[in-house]
Design a protein around this motif. Sequence first.
Motif, PDB file in Angstrom:
ATOM      1  N   LEU A 168       1.413  10.906 -10.074  1.00  0.00           N
ATOM      2  CA  LEU A 168       2.641  10.913  -9.277  1.00  0.00           C
ATOM      3  C   LEU A 168       2.501  10.132  -7.974  1.00  0.00           C
ATOM      4  N   VAL A 169       1.303  10.098  -7.419  1.00  0.00           N
ATOM      5  CA  VAL A 169       1.062   9.332  -6.198  1.00  0.00           C
ATOM      6  C   VAL A 169      -0.176   8.477  -6.400  1.00  0.00           C
ATOM      7  N   GLU A 170      -0.322   7.498  -5.518  1.00  0.00           N
ATOM      8  CA  GLU A 170      -1.488   6.615  -5.577  1.00  0.00           C
ATOM      9  C   GLU A 170      -1.850   6.212  -4.159  1.00  0.00           C
ATOM     10  N   PRO A 171      -3.105   5.818  -3.954  1.00  0.00           N
ATOM     11  CA  PRO A 171      -3.475   5.338  -2.622  1.00  0.00           C
ATOM     12  C   PRO A 171      -2.648   4.104  -2.261  1.00  0.00           C
ATOM     13  N   ALA A 172      -2.271   4.008  -1.015  1.00  0.00           N
ATOM     14  CA  ALA A 172      -1.520   2.856  -0.503  1.00  0.00           C
ATOM     15  C   ALA A 172      -2.441   2.067   0.416  1.00  0.00           C
ATOM     16  N   PRO A 173      -2.198   0.796   0.579  1.00  0.00           N
ATOM     17  CA  PRO A 173      -3.021   0.022   1.515  1.00  0.00           C
ATOM     18  C   PRO A 173      -2.934   0.636   2.906  1.00  0.00           C
ATOM     19  N   GLY A 193      -8.273   1.088   8.709  1.00  0.00           N
ATOM     20  CA  GLY A 193      -9.271   2.011   9.245  1.00  0.00           C
ATOM     21  C   GLY A 193      -9.591   3.152   8.305  1.00  0.00           C
ATOM     22  N   ARG A 194      -9.850   4.316   8.898  1.00  0.00           N
ATOM     23  CA  ARG A 194     -10.258   5.480   8.119  1.00  0.00           C
ATOM     24  C   ARG A 194      -9.086   6.211   7.479  1.00  0.00           C
ATOM     25  N   ALA A 195      -7.878   5.947   7.948  1.00  0.00           N
ATOM     26  CA  ALA A 195      -6.698   6.634   7.407  1.00  0.00           C
ATOM     27  C   ALA A 195      -6.526   6.289   5.936  1.00  0.00           C
ATOM     28  N   LYS A 196      -6.158   7.295   5.144  1.00  0.00           N
ATOM     29  CA  LYS A 196      -5.944   7.089   3.712  1.00  0.00           C
ATOM     30  C   LYS A 196      -4.494   7.408   3.381  1.00  0.00           C
ATOM     31  N   PRO A 197      -3.620   6.395   3.441  1.00  0.00           N
ATOM     32  CA  PRO A 197      -2.222   6.658   3.107  1.00  0.00           C
ATOM     33  C   PRO A 197      -2.007   6.754   1.606  1.00  0.00           C
ATOM     34  N   TRP A 198      -0.972   7.495   1.226  1.00  0.00           N
ATOM     35  CA  TRP A 198      -0.573   7.666  -0.168  1.00  0.00           C
ATOM     36  C   TRP A 198       0.878   7.224  -0.299  1.00  0.00           C
ATOM     37  N   ARG A 199       1.268   6.836  -1.514  1.00  0.00           N
ATOM     38  CA  ARG A 199       2.650   6.476  -1.811  1.00  0.00           C
ATOM     39  C   ARG A 199       2.995   6.987  -3.201  1.00  0.00           C
ATOM     40  N   LEU A 200       4.284   7.074  -3.496  1.00  0.00           N
ATOM     41  CA  LEU A 200       4.713   7.482  -4.829  1.00  0.00           C
ATOM     42  C   LEU A 200       4.298   6.412  -5.830  1.00  0.00           C
TER      43      LEU A 200
END
Length: 172
Positions: free
Chosen positions: A55-60, A63-70
């Motif tokens: 349902l979600v995947e890592p987004a670009p 730094g250390r932040a790990k954003p996610w997107r649908l």
Amino acid sequence: MGQQVSAALAHPVRAALVELLRARGTVTSTEAARELGGSSGLHSFHLRQLARYGLVEPAPGRGRAKPWRLAGAPAEPPAPDLGALARGLEDESYQRWLGMRDEAPARWRRDDAFSQVVYLTPKEMADLAGAVRALVAGYRHREDRPGASPAGAGPVAVVARFFPLLNPGDEA
């Protein structure tokens, strides 16, 4: 797999995360914790579970932040009551703190929870809430820039609720 996806979205935290991702496009677990309440670890776990179901995947990100997107267009979950979810997570976090306070390092055993009834006009209530938000905002940059925090700093939940104590039939 459809039944598993429905089960994944039946969890209120996961449903709230999907709704937040729909509204924002991308979100980190820290941003989710700030928006929905609870800890970044809790939201990180549920984001990984949503990824497990596709349902979600890592987004670009930077730094250390790990954003996610649908990842796609998941089935429509019921619209969660984000306010109630946030209050529930706040209460759950506070109960967890009470259960482990005695084992916490001495420097963190202080609990500054308080409750006070004051008599205010609606404008004064809004002004007081704004002043508390402004005070807390002075510390929020530390979450994104760990080097900005002084030695010994750690995450602290700040919960403030302002609401009138009305009786049925009272004028607002």
